[in-house]
Design a protein around this motif. Structure first.
Motif, PDB file in Angstrom:
ATOM      1  N   LEU A  11       0.847  -1.195   0.000  1.00  0.00           N
ATOM      2  CA  LEU A  11       0.000   0.000   0.000  1.00  0.00           C
ATOM      3  C   LEU A  11       0.881   1.243   0.000  1.00  0.00           C
ATOM      4  O   LEU A  11       1.556   1.531   0.990  1.00  0.00           O
ATOM      5  N   ALA A  12       0.883   1.975  -1.107  1.00  0.00           N
ATOM      6  CA  ALA A  12       1.820   3.101  -1.268  1.00  0.00           C
ATOM      7  C   ALA A  12       1.122   4.361  -1.755  1.00  0.00           C
ATOM      8  O   ALA A  12       1.753   5.220  -2.370  1.00  0.00           O
ATOM      9  N   GLY A  13      -0.158   4.491  -1.456  1.00  0.00           N
ATOM     10  CA  GLY A  13      -0.904   5.642  -1.967  1.00  0.00           C
ATOM     11  C   GLY A  13      -1.171   6.721  -0.955  1.00  0.00           C
ATOM     12  O   GLY A  13      -1.888   7.681  -1.232  1.00  0.00           O
ATOM     13  N   GLY A  14      -0.584   6.601   0.259  1.00  0.00           N
ATOM     14  CA  GLY A  14      -0.902   7.531   1.326  1.00  0.00           C
ATOM     15  C   GLY A  14      -0.273   8.905   1.163  1.00  0.00           C
ATOM     16  O   GLY A  14       0.829   9.043   0.629  1.00  0.00           O
ATOM     17  N   GLN A  15      -0.976   9.917   1.678  1.00  0.00           N
ATOM     18  CA  GLN A  15      -0.483  11.296   1.601  1.00  0.00           C
ATOM     19  C   GLN A  15       0.505  11.605   2.712  1.00  0.00           C
ATOM     20  O   GLN A  15       1.472  12.343   2.511  1.00  0.00           O
ATOM     21  N   GLY A  16       0.262  11.052   3.902  1.00  0.00           N
ATOM     22  CA  GLY A  16       1.138  11.365   5.029  1.00  0.00           C
ATOM     23  C   GLY A  16       1.024  12.813   5.450  1.00  0.00           C
ATOM     24  O   GLY A  16       2.024  13.527   5.564  1.00  0.00           O
ATOM     25  N   SER A  17      -0.200  13.275   5.722  1.00  0.00           N
ATOM     26  CA  SER A  17      -0.438  14.701   5.988  1.00  0.00           C
ATOM     27  C   SER A  17       0.281  15.193   7.239  1.00  0.00           C
ATOM     28  O   SER A  17       0.612  16.384   7.340  1.00  0.00           O
ATOM     29  N   ARG A  18       0.563  14.311   8.202  1.00  0.00           N
ATOM     30  CA  ARG A  18       1.257  14.746   9.429  1.00  0.00           C
ATOM     31  C   ARG A  18       2.722  15.104   9.166  1.00  0.00           C
ATOM     32  O   ARG A  18       3.371  15.725   9.992  1.00  0.00           O
ATOM     33  N   LEU A  19       3.227  14.709   7.986  1.00  0.00           N
ATOM     34  CA  LEU A  19       4.583  15.108   7.604  1.00  0.00           C
ATOM     35  C   LEU A  19       4.613  16.497   6.976  1.00  0.00           C
ATOM     36  O   LEU A  19       5.659  16.963   6.516  1.00  0.00           O
ATOM     37  N   VAL A 249       7.074  14.852  11.465  1.00  0.00           N
ATOM     38  CA  VAL A 249       8.382  15.411  11.140  1.00  0.00           C
ATOM     39  C   VAL A 249       9.398  15.025  12.210  1.00  0.00           C
ATOM     40  O   VAL A 249      10.539  14.660  11.900  1.00  0.00           O
ATOM     41  N   ARG A 250       9.001  15.063  13.474  1.00  0.00           N
ATOM     42  CA  ARG A 250       9.927  14.710  14.551  1.00  0.00           C
ATOM     43  C   ARG A 250      10.333  13.240  14.481  1.00  0.00           C
ATOM     44  O   ARG A 250      11.511  12.904  14.609  1.00  0.00           O
ATOM     45  N   SER A 251       9.368  12.337  14.285  1.00  0.00           N
ATOM     46  CA  SER A 251       9.712  10.910  14.218  1.00  0.00           C
ATOM     47  C   SER A 251      10.556  10.612  12.981  1.00  0.00           C
ATOM     48  O   SER A 251      11.424   9.736  13.008  1.00  0.00           O
ATOM     49  N   TYR A 252      10.313  11.345  11.891  1.00  0.00           N
ATOM     50  CA  TYR A 252      11.140  11.213  10.692  1.00  0.00           C
ATOM     51  C   TYR A 252      12.577  11.635  10.983  1.00  0.00           C
ATOM     52  O   TYR A 252      13.537  10.938  10.629  1.00  0.00           O
ATOM     53  N   TRP A 253      12.745  12.777  11.649  1.00  0.00           N
ATOM     54  CA  TRP A 253      14.077  13.256  12.025  1.00  0.00           C
ATOM     55  C   TRP A 253      14.761  12.268  12.969  1.00  0.00           C
ATOM     56  O   TRP A 253      15.934  11.933  12.804  1.00  0.00           O
ATOM     57  N   GLU A 254      14.015  11.753  13.948  1.00  0.00           N
ATOM     58  CA  GLU A 254      14.578  10.807  14.915  1.00  0.00           C
ATOM     59  C   GLU A 254      15.048   9.523  14.234  1.00  0.00           C
ATOM     60  O   GLU A 254      16.114   8.986  14.555  1.00  0.00           O
ATOM     61  N   ALA A 255      14.248   9.006  13.288  1.00  0.00           N
ATOM     62  CA  ALA A 255      14.625   7.770  12.594  1.00  0.00           C
ATOM     63  C   ALA A 255      15.900   7.967  11.783  1.00  0.00           C
ATOM     64  O   ALA A 255      16.746   7.067  11.707  1.00  0.00           O
ATOM     65  N   ASN A 256      16.043   9.130  11.174  1.00  0.00           N
ATOM     66  CA  ASN A 256      17.289   9.430  10.463  1.00  0.00           C
ATOM     67  C   ASN A 256      18.464   9.511  11.424  1.00  0.00           C
ATOM     68  O   ASN A 256      19.538   8.959  11.168  1.00  0.00           O
ATOM     69  N   MET A 257      18.272  10.177  12.550  1.00  0.00           N
ATOM     70  CA  MET A 257      19.347  10.291  13.545  1.00  0.00           C
ATOM     71  C   MET A 257      19.728   8.919  14.110  1.00  0.00           C
ATOM     72  O   MET A 257      20.891   8.687  14.472  1.00  0.00           O
ATOM     73  N   ASP A 258      18.769   8.002  14.184  1.00  0.00           N
ATOM     74  CA  ASP A 258      19.055   6.646  14.671  1.00  0.00           C
ATOM     75  C   ASP A 258      20.157   5.976  13.851  1.00  0.00           C
ATOM     76  O   ASP A 258      20.914   5.148  14.369  1.00  0.00           O
ATOM     77  N   LEU A 259      20.241   6.311  12.576  1.00  0.00           N
ATOM     78  CA  LEU A 259      21.241   5.694  11.706  1.00  0.00           C
ATOM     79  C   LEU A 259      22.670   6.049  12.112  1.00  0.00           C
ATOM     80  O   LEU A 259      23.620   5.367  11.720  1.00  0.00           O
ATOM     81  N   THR A 371      11.515  24.372   3.914  1.00  0.00           N
ATOM     82  CA  THR A 371      11.133  24.094   2.535  1.00  0.00           C
ATOM     83  C   THR A 371      11.203  25.385   1.728  1.00  0.00           C
ATOM     84  O   THR A 371      11.508  26.462   2.267  1.00  0.00           O
ATOM     85  N   GLU A 372      10.902  25.301   0.449  1.00  0.00           N
ATOM     86  CA  GLU A 372      10.871  26.492  -0.400  1.00  0.00           C
ATOM     87  C   GLU A 372       9.781  27.462   0.044  1.00  0.00           C
ATOM     88  O   GLU A 372       9.808  28.642  -0.306  1.00  0.00           O
ATOM     89  N   ASP A 373       8.806  26.961   0.834  1.00  0.00           N
ATOM     90  CA  ASP A 373       7.706  27.808   1.310  1.00  0.00           C
ATOM     91  C   ASP A 373       8.017  28.499   2.629  1.00  0.00           C
ATOM     92  O   ASP A 373       7.230  29.335   3.082  1.00  0.00           O
ATOM     93  N   GLY A 374       9.137  28.131   3.281  1.00  0.00           N
ATOM     94  CA  GLY A 374       9.474  28.749   4.553  1.00  0.00           C
ATOM     95  C   GLY A 374       9.890  27.730   5.597  1.00  0.00           C
ATOM     96  O   GLY A 374      10.242  26.590   5.271  1.00  0.00           O
ATOM     97  N   ILE A 375       9.820  28.132   6.864  1.00  0.00           N
ATOM     98  CA  ILE A 375      10.264  27.287   7.974  1.00  0.00           C
ATOM     99  C   ILE A 375       9.082  26.987   8.885  1.00  0.00           C
ATOM    100  O   ILE A 375       8.345  27.889   9.294  1.00  0.00           O
ATOM    101  N   MET A 376       8.910  25.704   9.205  1.00  0.00           N
ATOM    102  CA  MET A 376       7.897  25.272  10.172  1.00  0.00           C
ATOM    103  C   MET A 376       8.617  24.660  11.362  1.00  0.00           C
ATOM    104  O   MET A 376       9.621  23.957  11.200  1.00  0.00           O
ATOM    105  N   VAL A 377       8.113  24.905  12.570  1.00  0.00           N
ATOM    106  CA  VAL A 377       8.756  24.430  13.797  1.00  0.00           C
ATOM    107  C   VAL A 377       7.872  23.376  14.455  1.00  0.00           C
ATOM    108  O   VAL A 377       6.656  23.564  14.587  1.00  0.00           O
ATOM    109  N   GLU A 378       8.502  22.273  14.855  1.00  0.00           N
ATOM    110  CA  GLU A 378       7.755  21.219  15.554  1.00  0.00           C
ATOM    111  C   GLU A 378       8.438  20.906  16.876  1.00  0.00           C
ATOM    112  O   GLU A 378       9.651  20.794  16.954  1.00  0.00           O
TER     113      GLU A 378
END
Length: 378
Positions: A11-19, A249-259, A371-378
């Protein structure tokens, strides 16, 4: 793979709006990860390493980049004369065209594909988690239990259990109850969204679900609870390993840092279980003598004259002299100008950080999505 024939439906059709704006222009499974990969690479590589020869990719939300990345599946050895990889988008028929309306509906709409392949078992996968798994272990458990469906589960911290779909089981691991995001969980075994079905049984319940006008046509909300109510043989298989739901966004950043952790059990350097991806064929990265790189991953085509610490850099990135990057994930094509400082950030493709610009601070506990649209803080 076991001699029994297994087809995977991913299943690969998700938007992932929380990202947030990470998925503004791409589906969540196509989001870059780990300096080299895209999130979907992990499920695809698991399937290839497990010996699954037939896999259907169910796409929907903004699929262009995902389709380009997957191609004909050659990066995962799925460009075959028999079997192989099939991309399965929504389509029109004599009844008209419609989007997939839920996870179960997406599989139901491709029932003809499954009938043609004629598997013994169907493995339902999600394309938006980071993990390594030998699906043969799940299949062997399924066969041992003579199950109609086996669900992969993982222990999550008790304080986080209320965020997940919890699976309650008896002493034989037979499922007795589904508890969706309970306020007071009875246990901490969370469903991973990975299901091994006996095909005949799945086919029966997909048809029943499609005929139910009240259904949301979702596996977790409708199909599985209905199967449980009908007393089907449903078991939970306890997965022992690294698994990350990169839904924010935070869990995405954390998973990358885990590497960057030496003891990280994911171990992307395991030669016996490679994570495959599409190769961009860029030149080697360049590290100037005045640069400093500590505990970081740096991909091809990068040009480094500044300071990189505890960070992950994708390809074709320029870090100019005097620039400092710390605890950040930098996507492809980014330029960080001289004297800029970047901390605790995720910077998306082709963004330019200006000379002397400062993003975040080392210990403020916030994550900055740039992003190109600006900075968002989480």
């Amino acid at each position: 793979m076991n001699e029994n024939k297994v087809v995977a439906m991913l299943l690969a059709g998700g938007q992932g709006s929380r990202l947030k704006t990470l998925t503004k222009n791409i589906a969540k499974p196509a989001v870059p990860f780990g300096g080299k990969y895209r999130i979907i690479d992990f499920a695809l590589s698991n399937a290839a390493n497990s010996g699954i020869s037939d896999i259907g990719i169910l796409t929907q939300y903004k699929p262009y980049l995902l389709n380009t990345h997957i191609g004909i599946g050659s990066s995962w050895d799925y460009d075959r004369n028999t079997g192989g990889l099939r991309v399965l988008p929504p389509f029109t028929s004599e009844d008209g065209g419609r989007w997939y309306t839920g996870t179960a509906n997406a599989v139901y709409e491709n029932i003809d594909y499954l009938d043609e392949v004629d598997p013994d078992y169907v493995l339902i996968l999600s394309g938006d988690h980071i993990y390594k798994m030998d699906y043969n272990e799940l299949l062997n458990f399924h066969l041992e239990k003579k199950a109609d469906v086996s669900i992969a589960v993982i222990e999550v911290p008790w304080e986080e259990a209320s965020r997940f779909g919890i699976v309650n089981i008896d002493e034989d691991n037979r499922i007795v109850e589904f508890d969706e995001k309970p306020e007071v969980p009875k246990n901490n075994m969370a469903s991973m969204g990975i299901y091994m079905f006996t095909w005949g049984k799945l086919r029966e319940y997909l048809i029943l679900d499609a005929q139910d006008e009240r259904s949301k046509h979702d596996f977790g909300m409708n199909v599985l609870p209905r199967m449980l109510a009908d007393n089907n043989a449903m078991y939970a298989w306890n997965f022992k390993g690294y698994w990350k739901d990169v839904g924010t966004v935070r869990s995405y950043w954390e998973a990358n840092m885990d590497l960057l952790d030496d003891e990280n059990p994911l171990n992307i350097y395991d030669r016996n279980w490679r994570i495959f991806t599409r190769n961009r064929n860029l030149p080697p990265h360049y590290v100037a003598r005045e640069s400093l790189i500590i505990n970081s991953l740096v991909n091809e085509g990068c040009y480094i004259r500044g300071e990189i610490k505890n960070s992950i850099l994708f390809s074709d990135i320029t870090v100019e002299e005097g620039a400092k990057v710390n605890k950040s994930v930098i996507h492809a094509g980014v330029t960080i100008k001289a004297g800029a400082q970047v901390n605790n950030a995720v910077i998306t493709e082709r963004v330019v950080i200006g000379p002397g610009e400062k993003i975040g601070s080392e210990d403020d506990g916030k994550i900055y999505l740039v992003t190109e649209d600006g900075i968002m803080v989480e």
